[in-house]
Scaffold this motif. Sequence first.
Motif, short mmCIF file in Angstrom:
data_model
loop_
_atom_site.label_atom_id
_atom_site.label_comp_id
_atom_site.label_asym_id
_atom_site.label_seq_id
_atom_site.Cartn_x
_atom_site.Cartn_y
_atom_site.Cartn_z
N PRO A 1 -8.06 3.81 3.31
CA PRO A 1 -7.56 5.19 3.28
C PRO A 1 -6.80 5.49 1.98
CG PRO A 1 -7.14 4.21 5.42
CD PRO A 1 -7.65 3.11 4.54
N ALA A 2 -6.07 4.50 1.47
CA ALA A 2 -5.33 4.71 0.22
C ALA A 2 -6.29 4.99 -0.93
CB ALA A 2 -4.48 3.48 -0.08
N TRP B 1 0.48 4.28 2.42
CA TRP B 1 -0.59 4.00 3.36
C TRP B 1 -0.34 2.71 4.13
CZ3 TRP B 1 -0.98 5.90 -1.52
CH2 TRP B 1 -1.44 7.21 -1.62
N ASP B 2 0.89 2.23 4.07
CA ASP B 2 1.27 1.00 4.78
C ASP B 2 2.25 1.38 5.88
OD1 ASP B 2 1.73 -2.31 3.96
OD2 ASP B 2 3.05 -1.32 5.40
N LEU B 3 2.00 0.87 7.06
CA LEU B 3 2.81 1.22 8.21
C LEU B 3 4.31 0.97 7.96
CD1 LEU B 3 3.01 2.00 11.18
CD2 LEU B 3 2.40 -0.34 11.79
N HIS B 4 4.60 -0.14 7.29
CA HIS B 4 6.00 -0.52 7.10
C HIS B 4 6.61 0.04 5.82
CE1 HIS B 4 5.18 -3.10 10.46
NE2 HIS B 4 4.16 -3.63 9.80
N ARG C 1 -4.22 10.09 18.11
CA ARG C 1 -4.52 9.69 16.74
C ARG C 1 -4.07 8.26 16.43
NH1 ARG C 1 -6.30 12.30 11.64
NH2 ARG C 1 -6.11 10.51 10.30
N ASP C 2 -3.12 7.76 17.20
CA ASP C 2 -2.60 6.42 16.92
C ASP C 2 -3.69 5.36 16.98
OD1 ASP C 2 -0.20 7.57 16.60
OD2 ASP C 2 0.78 6.68 18.34
N GLU D 1 -4.51 -3.05 12.08
CA GLU D 1 -3.40 -3.57 12.88
C GLU D 1 -3.86 -4.18 14.21
OE1 GLU D 1 0.12 -3.50 12.39
OE2 GLU D 1 -0.32 -3.06 10.30
N LEU E 1 0.82 -1.21 0.00
CA LEU E 1 0.00 0.00 0.00
C LEU E 1 0.86 1.26 0.00
CD1 LEU E 1 -2.78 -0.96 2.61
CD2 LEU E 1 -3.00 -0.89 0.13
N TYR F 1 6.44 10.81 10.63
CA TYR F 1 6.30 12.05 11.41
C TYR F 1 7.70 12.64 11.61
CZ TYR F 1 3.79 15.09 14.61
OH TYR F 1 3.20 16.18 15.20
N LEU G 1 -5.55 0.88 9.76
CA LEU G 1 -4.55 0.02 9.12
C LEU G 1 -4.85 -1.47 9.31
CD1 LEU G 1 -1.37 1.96 10.29
CD2 LEU G 1 -2.18 1.79 7.94
N GLY H 1 1.72 10.30 8.94
CA GLY H 1 1.26 8.96 9.22
C GLY H 1 1.82 7.96 8.22
N PRO H 2 1.32 6.74 8.21
CA PRO H 2 0.39 6.23 9.20
C PRO H 2 1.11 5.87 10.50
CG PRO H 2 0.89 4.55 7.57
CD PRO H 2 1.62 5.79 7.14
N LEU H 3 0.42 6.06 11.55
CA LEU H 3 0.94 5.74 12.88
C LEU H 3 2.29 6.42 13.13
CD1 LEU H 3 -0.72 3.95 14.78
CD2 LEU H 3 1.00 2.19 14.49
N LYS H 4 2.40 7.64 12.66
CA LYS H 4 3.59 8.49 12.84
C LYS H 4 4.87 7.89 12.21
CE LYS H 4 1.70 11.00 16.67
NZ LYS H 4 0.45 10.25 16.87
N ASP I 1 -5.38 5.38 13.68
CA ASP I 1 -4.54 4.79 12.64
C ASP I 1 -4.49 3.27 12.76
OD1 ASP I 1 -4.00 7.22 11.53
OD2 ASP I 1 -1.97 7.41 12.32
N LEU I 2 -4.37 2.78 13.99
CA LEU I 2 -4.27 1.33 14.18
C LEU I 2 -5.50 0.62 13.64
CD1 LEU I 2 -2.69 1.21 17.75
CD2 LEU I 2 -1.71 0.19 15.69
#
Lengths: 300, 434
Positions: free
Chosen positions: B245-246, A158-161, B394-395, B404, A155, A251, B402, A245-248, B398-399
């Motif tokens: 979200p994407a 938009w992907d955390l990793h 906000r986390d 998660e 993604l 950031y 995502l 984001g996502p999840l900072k 987001d979690l």
Amino acid sequence: MLSTWRKLTPQERRDAKTGYLALSPWMVGFVVFYAFPIIATIYFSFNEWTLAEPPTWIGLDNYVRMFTRDPLFVSSLRATTLFVIISLPTKLVLGLMLALLLNLKIPGMNAFRTIFFIPAVISGVAVSLMWIWFLNPDTGVVNTLLSYFGIRGPLWFWDLHWALPSVAIMSIWKVGGAAIIYLAGLQNIPAHLYEAAEIDGASKWSRFWRITLPLLTPTLFFQLIIELIDAFKIFTEAYVITHGGPLKATYFFLYYFYEEAFRNANMGYASALALFLLVVILSATVFVVRTSKGWVYYEN
Amino acid sequence: MNNVFFKKALTLASLLVLLLCGIGGAAAQDTVTLTWWTTSGRDSPEPAIRNVIAAFEAEHPNIKVDVSIMAEGAYNDLMSTAIAAGEGVPDLAWYWSNNWLPQALDITDRLDNDPDISRDIFHTEYFNNWVVWNDMVIALPYDIGANFVMYNKDVFDDEGVPYPTQDWTPEDYIEIAKALRNEDKRRWGGDRPRGPFRALWRNMGATNPYSDDSTTVEGYINGPESVAAYTWLWDLVNSGATPTPADLEVLGTEGTGPVDLFIAGRLGMATLNPGSMVSTLEAGVNFGVVPEPRVPGNENWVHGWALRAGIWKDSEHPDEAWEFLKFWNGPPGQRILMEQGLGHFPPIPSLLAEYEHADTEWYQGFLTVLDATQTASWRKDHPCWRGAVIRGVRDAWDLIMLGEIERDEVQATLDAMVEPGQAALDECVPRLGG
């Protein structure tokens, strides 16, 4: 200083005045746009300032908060450092490799050089918007190409990793600017050194390691400092694309600074953050300069 | 003779010049030029802004308005800088940031004693929530808006799903979204909230993310109502009926939400705003408007907003600025903007009734939304929510977005938000108040 001035001949004084006059535009610019803001930032970092009200002196409170009880300071510093670690060496190596390719004597090389340099001069916002489309998980060019090989692309932003690597990829895409600097360095290497090495039977690889790289170290040194400073200042991509984001994950430090200054009405704390970044960049630069004596080769 | 004649002529000419200068000077003194900073968009296009000014100047020949129309980002930077410098602030400005409000002139007495205008002409919610600050009237409202759910009637008819009603619930939303989901047509049922907005808490359980006295996060952000709100969000995200979200970020128009998907018929329902409503209308989509869903028995809350024009407290021309403010925010200016802007809705109910589509079902739905209680009535007293606390918590959002965390981890996730939320509150409240 006055005594030195008195010792000067009238002609020398006239020359000195002309010199100072010629310097004055730069000096005025330096004082107004650099020295004064830096001094003001130092002052405001010891204040609480919401912009609407006059600043209030709070001593070291901003710094105490920064170092003892601000998780966002830690996470933004972590994200920025990670970005620097990923993007800086990659850009340095890829820039050099690209420059070596652009240094080949083949037809149409000027066109290639121009094409690779274009990303370096496009506005950061425009580049960001373009990459949003490139890395669109559903319809983007990258995932579409990956799908031809049976790979389901991530993604991206938009992907955390993948968010931070995606921003790094964007940054690396602009490597053409660095390559042009390397190219200038490569073309300054005297051709007779290569000719002598070739006569001596040195291989291409050996010529690269023993001639090209050592003589290119001043350029490499310059690029390292410029790219280091640039990497720590990463902001536009987070502002335009990820909003931290996502999840900072993205950031970045300057994005945090921006939010504190202009969204959270906390100009005093933002000033402290800005000063901290200045110290980090300065320390890193000084470190690089100090170590340069051991690895930068000046022919003269 | 010649000398005498020339002396007289010269004296006469000098007197004439002085006289003309005097007249010119007097005229210049009588004409006041006001500076007015604002932004433009589809709802307030530049020609409409200039037409309002021209109409005002025609009525007030002794007042000129020097307007600067800027991009929103540049506007915020320039206003912040001018306010921080304490000079160069325009006589009149759009007071976007709450942080700028102390710089606005208190116009309470002017408003209450001016026979030309009254606070009663304005929509009560928009007036009280947006231009009353510390019991003072510091601006006048214009260009109001709100979030609401738009539904594509053709999509509903296509799938044989009944239209949502005014009193629908969050569970209804998920069920309808699932019923509208059609993978063959690459269609999602409904969008998902795009941020931890206040309406989520209010409509899901009439709670707040922290206590009303701005001291405590524990028991609020992780309280049962908040957990219910976030669990609903988890259910929605994991229903498969809503874009990621994407998808929303990329396929929706930049900054305007998923209106493109909605217009294209790929989204059955979307939480949108008046600007999107007008775009949808222009695209010829058959749509309806309902408030955001709420838990049965709850009051209906809406995320609404108004722009506010104010006078700088140190303006050298407060009387003239007041004249313009009355004109711009009052019926004459707002009528021009409503007629010439796309989706410019005045904060004046009598004018709203004159809107060209006033007799349509969707417009009546929109008016109902405008009458709901605004989350701003809470937020305006809590300046730390938007700037600091929302960032701290906000986390959790987001979690969930995502994917998660699991459903049974919602409580623990919100528990983990207490510490950063409390830290943000503790830092911000002494500084910004509330």
